[in-house]
Design a protein around this motif. Structure first.
Motif, PDB file in Angstrom:
ATOM      1  N   UNK A 177       0.841  -1.203   0.000  1.00 28.33           N
ATOM      2  CA  UNK A 177       0.000   0.000   0.000  1.00 28.33           C
ATOM      3  C   UNK A 177       0.873   1.249   0.000  1.00 28.33           C
ATOM      4  N   UNK A 178       1.912   1.235   0.850  1.00 33.43           N
ATOM      5  CA  UNK A 178       2.828   2.382   0.917  1.00 33.43           C
ATOM      6  C   UNK A 178       3.535   2.579  -0.413  1.00 33.43           C
ATOM      7  N   UNK A 179       4.035   1.484  -1.011  1.00 38.07           N
ATOM      8  CA  UNK A 179       4.755   1.593  -2.282  1.00 38.07           C
ATOM      9  C   UNK A 179       3.859   2.059  -3.419  1.00 38.07           C
ATOM     10  N   UNK A 180       2.578   1.667  -3.394  1.00 30.80           N
ATOM     11  CA  UNK A 180       1.650   2.146  -4.433  1.00 30.80           C
ATOM     12  C   UNK A 180       1.460   3.654  -4.326  1.00 30.80           C
ATOM     13  N   UNK A 181       1.355   4.146  -3.078  1.00 33.80           N
ATOM     14  CA  UNK A 181       1.203   5.596  -2.885  1.00 33.80           C
ATOM     15  C   UNK A 181       2.452   6.337  -3.342  1.00 33.80           C
ATOM     16  N   UNK A 182       3.629   5.813  -2.994  1.00 33.09           N
ATOM     17  CA  UNK A 182       4.887   6.436  -3.417  1.00 33.09           C
ATOM     18  C   UNK A 182       5.010   6.395  -4.937  1.00 33.09           C
ATOM     19  N   UNK A 186       5.500   9.535  -7.493  1.00 34.16           N
ATOM     20  CA  UNK A 186       6.609   9.612  -8.452  1.00 34.16           C
ATOM     21  C   UNK A 186       6.107   9.751  -9.888  1.00 34.16           C
ATOM     22  N   UNK A 187       4.996   9.076 -10.217  1.00 35.60           N
ATOM     23  CA  UNK A 187       4.425   9.206 -11.561  1.00 35.60           C
ATOM     24  C   UNK A 187       3.927  10.625 -11.799  1.00 35.60           C
ATOM     25  N   UNK A 188       3.308  11.228 -10.777  1.00 34.39           N
ATOM     26  CA  UNK A 188       2.837  12.608 -10.930  1.00 34.39           C
ATOM     27  C   UNK A 188       4.004  13.562 -11.117  1.00 34.39           C
ATOM     28  N   UNK A 189       5.104  13.323 -10.387  1.00 32.19           N
ATOM     29  CA  UNK A 189       6.287  14.177 -10.523  1.00 32.19           C
ATOM     30  C   UNK A 189       6.880  14.047 -11.917  1.00 32.19           C
ATOM     31  N   UNK A 190       7.005  12.805 -12.415  1.00 31.66           N
ATOM     32  CA  UNK A 190       7.593  12.622 -13.754  1.00 31.66           C
ATOM     33  C   UNK A 190       6.686  13.185 -14.847  1.00 31.66           C
ATOM     34  N   UNK A 191       5.348  13.088 -14.660  1.00 31.47           N
ATOM     35  CA  UNK A 191       4.434  13.658 -15.656  1.00 31.47           C
ATOM     36  C   UNK A 191       4.528  15.184 -15.669  1.00 31.47           C
TER      37      UNK A 191
END
Length: 200
Positions: A177-182, A186-191
Motif C-alpha cells: 500500500x505504501x509503495x503504491x502511494x509512493x 513519483x508518476x505525478x512528478x515525472x508527468x
C-alpha cells in the motif's frame, strides 16, 4: 497457503545441511572458524596479508620436509590433489557474474537514460542503507555478522515458518500500500516534468 521447504529453498545439499544445522559438525566448524578469524583480525589486530603469507610459508615448509622425509623413509608423499580449475567452473562463475553486471548496467541505464525516478530513489535508498549500516561496522565485522545470521535465521525460520509467514503477509500488504502511494507520487512528478519540457 502451501509452505515451501526451507531446505529446498536453500538449494539442498551440504550448504542447506550446514545452515539448518542438520550436520552439526560442519555448522560448528563454520561458527568456530569464523569466530576465530574475527577475533584474530578484529580484536587481536593481526594483518590479513601477514596471516596469509605466514600460513602459506608454514604450509610450504611442512610440505617440503614431508616430501623429503617421505623419500628417505619410503613413506607416501603428501596427498596434494591436482589443483586445476575446470573450464566449466570458470564459465559458470563468469555467467553468474555477467547476470549481476548486466543487472547493475540495466539499473544505471534506467536512471541515466530513461530518467526513471522510481529506480533512482530505490538505488539511492539501497546505497544509503548500505552506507548507514557500514558506518557502524567495519567490513570484517559485517561479514562475521552475515555468517552468524546465515547460521541462525534459516534454522529459526524453519522452526517457526507458519508464524513468521503470517506476520510477513501482513507486513507485505502494508508495504505494498505504501509503495503504491509512493509510485503514484513519483508518476505525478515525472508527468509534471514531461509537461514542463514540452512547454519550454
Amino acid at each position: 497457503m502451501s509452505e515451501t521447504s526451507v531446505y529446498n529453498a536453500l538449494g539442498g545439499g551440504a550448504v542447506a545441511d550446514t545452515l539448518l544445522w542438520r550436520k552439526c559438525y560442519s555448522g560448528v566448524i563454520l561458527l568456530i572458524g569464523s569466530t576465530l578469524m574475527w577475533v584474530l583480525f578484529e580484536k587481536a589486530g593481526y594483518n590479513f596479508l601477514a596471516f596469509l603469507t605466514n600460513a602459506s610459508l608454514l604450509l610450504a615448509f611442512i610440505l617440503f620436509f614431508w616430501a623429503k622425509s617421505a623419500s628417505l623413509l619410503n613413506r607416501p608423499l603428501p596427498p596434494i590433489p591436482d589443483l586445476d580449475i575446470s573450464e566449466e567452473t570458470v564459465i559458470a562463475v563468469a555467467d553468474e557474474a555477467r547476470v549481476w553486471v548486466n543487472s547493475a548496467l540495466a539499473t544505471l541505464h534506467e536512471i541515466a537514460v530513461d530518467g526513471n525516478l522510481k529506480t533512482l530513489f530505490s538505488a539511492m535508498f539501497g546505497l544509503w542503507l548500505i552506507s548507514y549500516i557500514g558506518s557502524f561496522f567495519n567490513f570484517l565485522t559485517l561479514i562475521y555478522i552475515g555468517v552468524l545470521l546465515s547460521l541462525s535465521v534459516p534454522f529459526l525460520y524453519e522452526r517457526f515458518q507458519s508464524q513468521v509467514d503470517e506476520k510477513l503477509i501482513v507486513v507485505h500488504k502494508n508495504m505494498s500500500i505504501v509503495f503504491k502511494k509512493v509510485d503514484l507520487i513519483l508518476q505525478k512528478i515525472s508527468m509534471s516534468q514531461k509537461k514542463q519540457k514540452k512547454t519550454e
